[in-house]
Design a protein around this motif. Structure first.
Motif, PDB file in Angstrom:
ATOM      1  N   MET A   1      44.887  31.742  25.453  1.00 38.91           N
ATOM      2  CA  MET A   1      46.121  32.517  25.513  1.00 38.91           C
ATOM      3  C   MET A   1      47.045  32.090  24.373  1.00 38.91           C
ATOM      4  N   ARG A   2      47.605  33.058  23.681  1.00 43.67           N
ATOM      5  CA  ARG A   2      48.542  32.747  22.601  1.00 43.67           C
ATOM      6  C   ARG A   2      49.737  33.680  22.707  1.00 43.67           C
ATOM      7  N   SER A   3      50.757  33.366  21.931  1.00 42.47           N
ATOM      8  CA  SER A   3      51.999  34.159  21.941  1.00 42.47           C
ATOM      9  C   SER A   3      52.495  34.360  23.372  1.00 42.47           C
ATOM     10  N   LEU A   4      52.507  33.276  24.115  1.00 40.12           N
ATOM     11  CA  LEU A   4      52.856  33.376  25.533  1.00 40.12           C
ATOM     12  C   LEU A   4      54.314  33.748  25.726  1.00 40.12           C
ATOM     13  N   LEU A   5      54.547  34.513  26.777  1.00 36.95           N
ATOM     14  CA  LEU A   5      55.871  35.021  27.120  1.00 36.95           C
ATOM     15  C   LEU A   5      56.277  34.488  28.486  1.00 36.95           C
ATOM     16  N   PRO A   6      57.556  34.430  28.761  1.00 37.86           N
ATOM     17  CA  PRO A   6      57.974  33.990  30.102  1.00 37.86           C
ATOM     18  C   PRO A   6      57.345  34.808  31.225  1.00 37.86           C
ATOM     19  N   GLU A   7      57.097  36.076  30.981  1.00 33.46           N
ATOM     20  CA  GLU A   7      56.481  36.916  32.015  1.00 33.46           C
ATOM     21  C   GLU A   7      55.006  36.621  32.227  1.00 33.46           C
ATOM     22  N   ASP A   8      54.436  35.731  31.409  1.00 35.96           N
ATOM     23  CA  ASP A   8      53.063  35.287  31.651  1.00 35.96           C
ATOM     24  C   ASP A   8      53.012  34.161  32.675  1.00 35.96           C
ATOM     25  N   THR A   9      54.159  33.692  33.112  1.00 32.76           N
ATOM     26  CA  THR A   9      54.212  32.645  34.121  1.00 32.76           C
ATOM     27  C   THR A   9      53.563  33.128  35.402  1.00 32.76           C
ATOM     28  N   ALA A  10      52.564  32.386  35.867  1.00 29.21           N
ATOM     29  CA  ALA A  10      51.810  32.792  37.050  1.00 29.21           C
ATOM     30  C   ALA A  10      50.797  31.703  37.385  1.00 29.21           C
ATOM     31  N   VAL A  11      50.186  31.846  38.540  1.00 31.17           N
ATOM     32  CA  VAL A  11      49.011  31.052  38.865  1.00 31.17           C
ATOM     33  C   VAL A  11      47.806  31.835  38.371  1.00 31.17           C
ATOM     34  N   TYR A  12      46.981  31.192  37.589  1.00 28.75           N
ATOM     35  CA  TYR A  12      45.812  31.838  36.995  1.00 28.75           C
ATOM     36  C   TYR A  12      44.559  31.402  37.751  1.00 28.75           C
ATOM     37  N   TYR A  13      43.731  32.377  38.058  1.00 34.19           N
ATOM     38  CA  TYR A  13      42.504  32.156  38.808  1.00 34.19           C
ATOM     39  C   TYR A  13      41.293  32.654  38.020  1.00 34.19           C
ATOM     40  N   CYS A  14      40.165  32.004  38.245  1.00 36.60           N
ATOM     41  CA  CYS A  14      38.914  32.568  37.763  1.00 36.60           C
ATOM     42  C   CYS A  14      38.048  32.884  38.980  1.00 36.60           C
ATOM     43  N   ALA A  15      37.160  33.837  38.778  1.00 40.43           N
ATOM     44  CA  ALA A  15      36.305  34.283  39.863  1.00 40.43           C
ATOM     45  C   ALA A  15      34.966  34.732  39.288  1.00 40.43           C
ATOM     46  N   ALA A  16      33.951  34.779  40.151  1.00 38.65           N
ATOM     47  CA  ALA A  16      32.614  35.148  39.704  1.00 38.65           C
ATOM     48  C   ALA A  16      32.000  36.179  40.633  1.00 38.65           C
ATOM     49  N   GLN A  17      31.157  37.025  40.041  1.00 39.07           N
ATOM     50  CA  GLN A  17      30.429  38.016  40.826  1.00 39.07           C
ATOM     51  C   GLN A  17      29.200  38.453  40.042  1.00 39.07           C
ATOM     52  N   LYS A  18      28.311  39.144  40.724  1.00 42.50           N
ATOM     53  CA  LYS A  18      27.146  39.736  40.076  1.00 42.50           C
ATOM     54  C   LYS A  18      27.250  41.247  40.192  1.00 42.50           C
ATOM     55  N   GLY A  19      26.594  41.928  39.292  1.00 45.45           N
ATOM     56  CA  GLY A  19      26.663  43.386  39.299  1.00 45.45           C
ATOM     57  C   GLY A  19      27.477  43.863  38.126  1.00 45.45           C
ATOM     58  N   LEU A  20      28.243  44.905  38.340  1.00 48.97           N
ATOM     59  CA  LEU A  20      29.035  45.473  37.258  1.00 48.97           C
ATOM     60  C   LEU A  20      30.323  44.665  37.101  1.00 48.97           C
ATOM     61  N   ALA A  21      30.518  44.118  35.908  1.00 45.70           N
ATOM     62  CA  ALA A  21      31.712  43.303  35.669  1.00 45.70           C
ATOM     63  C   ALA A  21      32.946  44.191  35.627  1.00 45.70           C
TER      64      ALA A  21
END
Length: 121
Positions: free
Chosen positions: A81-101
């Motif tokens: 992530m670059r050029s971050l803005l105050p509105e980018d403030t959040a909890v960030y999650y990753c997730a996984a699945q199979k099939g159509l991304a």
């Protein structure tokens, strides 16, 4: 499949941060990975996804500023992530699945605990 997001923290507006998503319990090779975020009082939204073949798809919030990638040898996916803005403030999650991304929250089966990103001066 267990996922762990890391790399969050406090960053100044305009700064950069790279998040990591480490997968355990399975080989990342066959899984699609998505990055999501949830700001206070808002619904969780999809940022970007990368399929098992390495093809990526970015949501509007990611275009031009965020880059998703994966390193199957390390069983890890990344969100630069670059050029971050105050509105980018959040909890960030990753997730996984199979099939159509996709970037749809409901399309993912396995979720890691989030990592907090705070953009503030």
């Amino acid at each position: 499949v267990q996922l762990q997001a890391s790399g969050g923290g406090l960053v100044q507006p305009g700064g950069s941060l790279t998040l990591s998503c480490t997968v355990s319990g399975a080989s990342l090779d066959w899984w699609n990975v998505g990055w999501f975020r949830q700001a206070p009082g808002k619904e969780r939204e999809g940022i970007s996804c990368v399929n098992s073949g390495g093809s990526t798809s970015d949501g509007e919030s990611a275009k031009g500023r965020f880059t998703i990638s994966r390193d199957n040898a390390k069983n890890t996916a990344y969100l630069q992530m670059r050029s971050l803005l105050p509105e980018d403030t959040a909890v960030y999650y990753c997730a996984a699945q199979k099939g159509l991304a996709t970037k749809g929250v409901d399309d993912y089966d396995y979720w890691g605990k989030g990592t907090l990103v705070t953009v503030s001066s």
